[in-house]
Design a protein around this motif. Structure first.
Motif, mmCIF file in Angstrom:
data_model
loop_
_atom_site.group_PDB
_atom_site.id
_atom_site.type_symbol
_atom_site.label_atom_id
_atom_site.label_comp_id
_atom_site.label_asym_id
_atom_site.label_seq_id
_atom_site.Cartn_x
_atom_site.Cartn_y
_atom_site.Cartn_z
ATOM 1 N N THR A 1 8.218 93.964 21.639
ATOM 2 C CA THR A 1 7.668 92.747 22.399
ATOM 3 C C THR A 1 8.646 91.799 23.161
ATOM 4 N N LEU A 2 9.022 91.172 24.019
ATOM 5 C CA LEU A 2 9.815 89.966 24.770
ATOM 6 C C LEU A 2 8.048 89.425 25.073
ATOM 7 N N ASN B 1 6.114 81.711 37.368
ATOM 8 C CA ASN B 1 7.777 81.934 36.799
ATOM 9 C C ASN B 1 7.906 81.617 35.906
ATOM 10 N N TYR B 2 8.456 83.192 35.060
ATOM 11 C CA TYR B 2 9.481 82.777 33.910
ATOM 12 C C TYR B 2 10.521 82.800 33.854
ATOM 13 N N PRO B 3 11.613 81.910 33.237
ATOM 14 C CA PRO B 3 12.344 82.553 33.116
ATOM 15 C C PRO B 3 12.988 83.760 31.975
ATOM 16 N N THR C 1 -9.988 87.153 31.753
ATOM 17 C CA THR C 1 -8.813 87.166 32.412
ATOM 18 C C THR C 1 -8.493 88.380 33.167
ATOM 19 N N GLU C 2 -7.916 88.537 34.636
ATOM 20 C CA GLU C 2 -7.219 89.618 34.689
ATOM 21 C C GLU C 2 -6.086 89.471 35.487
ATOM 22 N N TYR C 3 -4.445 89.844 35.015
ATOM 23 C CA TYR C 3 -3.215 89.328 34.648
ATOM 24 C C TYR C 3 -2.440 90.918 34.962
ATOM 25 N N VAL C 4 -1.191 90.278 35.227
ATOM 26 C CA VAL C 4 -0.048 91.372 35.852
ATOM 27 C C VAL C 4 1.444 90.428 34.964
ATOM 28 N N ILE C 5 1.749 91.199 34.763
ATOM 29 C CA ILE C 5 3.226 90.787 33.801
ATOM 30 C C ILE C 5 4.631 91.513 35.459
ATOM 31 N N GLU C 6 4.995 90.909 36.055
ATOM 32 C CA GLU C 6 6.369 92.197 36.861
ATOM 33 C C GLU C 6 7.598 91.167 36.714
ATOM 34 N N PRO C 7 8.563 91.592 35.763
ATOM 35 C CA PRO C 7 8.381 93.359 35.904
ATOM 36 C C PRO C 7 7.570 93.866 34.239
ATOM 37 N N GLN C 8 6.904 95.160 34.155
ATOM 38 C CA GLN C 8 5.757 94.941 32.678
ATOM 39 C C GLN C 8 7.290 95.389 31.342
ATOM 40 N N THR C 9 8.261 95.805 31.920
ATOM 41 C CA THR C 9 9.382 95.951 30.643
ATOM 42 C C THR C 9 10.995 95.657 31.069
ATOM 43 N N ILE C 10 11.944 95.297 30.281
ATOM 44 C CA ILE C 10 12.998 95.143 30.703
ATOM 45 C C ILE C 10 13.838 96.296 29.169
ATOM 46 N N ALA C 11 14.552 95.755 30.208
ATOM 47 C CA ALA C 11 15.967 97.341 28.343
ATOM 48 C C ALA C 11 17.256 95.996 28.179
ATOM 49 N N VAL C 12 17.211 95.535 27.187
ATOM 50 C CA VAL C 12 18.300 95.267 26.616
ATOM 51 C C VAL C 12 19.128 96.387 25.934
ATOM 52 N N HIS D 1 8.294 95.507 26.114
ATOM 53 C CA HIS D 1 7.325 95.103 27.479
ATOM 54 C C HIS D 1 7.617 93.642 27.004
ATOM 55 N N LEU D 2 7.192 92.861 27.953
ATOM 56 C CA LEU D 2 6.818 92.047 28.200
ATOM 57 C C LEU D 2 5.762 91.024 28.330
ATOM 58 N N ALA D 3 5.366 89.879 27.793
ATOM 59 C CA ALA D 3 4.069 89.442 26.976
ATOM 60 C C ALA D 3 4.324 87.970 26.915
ATOM 61 N N VAL D 4 2.898 87.647 27.670
ATOM 62 C CA VAL D 4 2.997 86.136 27.359
ATOM 63 C C VAL D 4 1.320 85.467 26.564
ATOM 64 N N ASP D 5 1.502 84.670 25.906
ATOM 65 C CA ASP D 5 0.455 83.839 24.411
ATOM 66 C C ASP D 5 -0.442 82.643 25.937
#
Length: 463
Positions: free
Chosen positions: A285-286, A309-311, A262-273, A246-250
């Protein structure tokens, strides 16, 4: 009764006789030799093992000690007082011979040394002495070492759990040099270690394994007489796992800008590694970096979504199976408003000694932001403006000085930078007359810089 007493006396006399006899025997043992010297007795000890020292030095010189033709025991005849020689146990006798000075192959003779592990005899050189020996020196058979380089393979036993996969076994040594007699080395066809990872391995396995040698028919060979450059090989089997992270941000909070608002959404919500199961163990969590500073969003006082946008940076050694390399954070405040409030609550700190101050700015319009409830509840009395005069101790005249703005009510942020104009006079000067016109710049200072959206700055972070 008389007979009973007589019997007791006889027992006592017998015991005394025994003690006296033992004393006389001991005295005779210690003093009955010539000129009153202790009398000695000899005792034979057969097949005492010989311990050869510095055998590793032979290997470094390309030599080795061959069992055939080498003496490994010696017969000793030792002498000492009857008391000492009778109390000596063969396990307390140590025979050693040094191979330090041997530099060539062939049958050779070396001196051996007899010592004792019992401190009673070790610390007294004359307590026990060597009467004679079957030979004064030991015979050793030294041969040149034959060497070969042997490949090392790894046999894998066990398997990995479902949803896990294994990589290639990594060995610290894929070949070793073996040395010994040619008849011991020639039969070696290959060397092997065995790595048992269990039935359901879920993380990378690392083991230090003993090398075994086999002939061309796969038969295990006796290792005696085989000298290897390494005795053990470290084997590592990397175990991999594929996981959805799951992608997350502090968030960095500030007055008037709280993550809870706040209300927020991260797109995509998950990635496969996929990656090393040991490194990904317990990782669900990443985090996207850097942390998001909510003050940047709060100064706009907007309820519209903002996109950043985040790398996507993966843990070391992991592969992004999804193929997505960037993530978007869309965020907004659920409740955000701004207002401009005028305050006359202006003061100073650190007035220079012997000076007096006149405030030329009577009031200040301050832009604030926060929730509707917090902002609407503010009045000018809730806002304090302060200037620090500590750097003006030798100054006189009129100055525009940066001001600190604080809010003592609610959770509100300040937008913009502010200044106050003051006149510093010597303590003895008369204040200006009331009907004198003030300088053109005594009007209330507006916030420095553009206070429109994106052009203001926060100087206070009261909670």
């Amino acid at each position: 009764m008389e007979n009973e007493k007589t019997g007791r006396r006889r027992v006592v006399y017998v015991l005394l006789s025994i003690l006296v006899a033992a004393g006389i025997w001991l005295y005779a043992d210690l003093t009955s030799g010539p000129n009153g010297t202790p009398q000695t007795k000899t005792r034979e000890f057969l097949e005492i093992p010989i311990e050869y020292l510095y055998e590793n030095n032979l290997t470094d010189r390309g030599l080795m000690l061959v069992e055939n033709g080498t003496d490994f025991t010696v017969d000793l005849t030792l002498k000492g007082t009857r008391w000492n020689i009778c109390s000596l146990d063969r396990s307390q006798i140590r025979v050693t011979a040094s191979l330090m000075d041997i530099t060539s192959a062939g049958t050779q003779r070396v001196n051996y040394n007899v010592s004792f592990t019992n401190p009673k005899f070790r610390n007294n050189a004359n307590a026990i002495q060597r009467e004679n020996a079957s030979f004064g020196m030991a015979t050793v058979n030294i041969s040149e070492l034959y060497s070969r380089t042997i490949d090392v393979s790894c046999e894998l036993v066990g398997g990995v759990a479902d949803t896990y996969s294994a990589g290639q076994v990594e060995l610290s040594h894929t070949e070793v040099e073996v040395r010994g007699l040619q008849e011991d080395i020639n039969p070696i066809s290959y060397a092997k270690v065995t790595l048992d990872i269990g039935a359901n391995a879920v993380e990378t396995v690392t083991r230090d394994l003993e090398i075994q040698y086999y002939d061309k028919n796969g038969q295990l060979l006796d290792k005696s007489g085989i000298y290897s450059s390494v005795e053990n090989v470290r084997a590592t089997l990397p175990v991999f796992v594929t996981k959805e992270l799951h992608l997350a941000v502090d968030f960095i909070d500030a007055p008037g800008c709280r993550a809870r608002n706040t209300e927020y959404v991260i797109e995509p919500q998950t990635i496969a590694v996929t990656g090393d199961a040991t490194k990904l163990k317990g990782v669900e969590t990443l985090k996207l970096n850097p942390a998001y500073n909510l003050l940047e969003l709060g100064t706009t006082a907007s309820e519209n979504y903002t996109t950043t946008n985040y790398p996507i940076i993966l843990p070391e050694g992991c592969t992004n199976v999804s193929g997505v390399t960037r993530a978007a954070l869309r965020i907004r405040f659920k409740d955000m408003t701004s207002a401009t409030i005028t305050t006359e609550n202006i003061s100073w700190l650190d007035l220079p000694e012997g000076k007096r101050v006149e405030l030329l700015t009577d009031s200040l319009a301050v832009k604030v932001f926060g929730t509707e409830a917090d902002v609407s509840a503010l009045t000018g009395e809730d806002i304090a403006v302060t200037v620090d005069l500590g750097d003006y101790s030798a100054a006189s005249g009129t100055y525009t000085i940066p001001a600190e703005v604080t809010v003592n009510k609610g959770d509100v942020g300040i937008s913009g930078l502010y200044q106050i104009q003051v006149t510093i006079r010597e303590g003895g000067e008369e204040p200006p007359l009331e009907d004198e016109a003030k300088p053109e710049d005594v009007e209330a200072s507006a916030p420095v810089g553009d206070e429109t959206e994106g052009g203001s700055h926060d100087t206070d972070r009261n909670g």
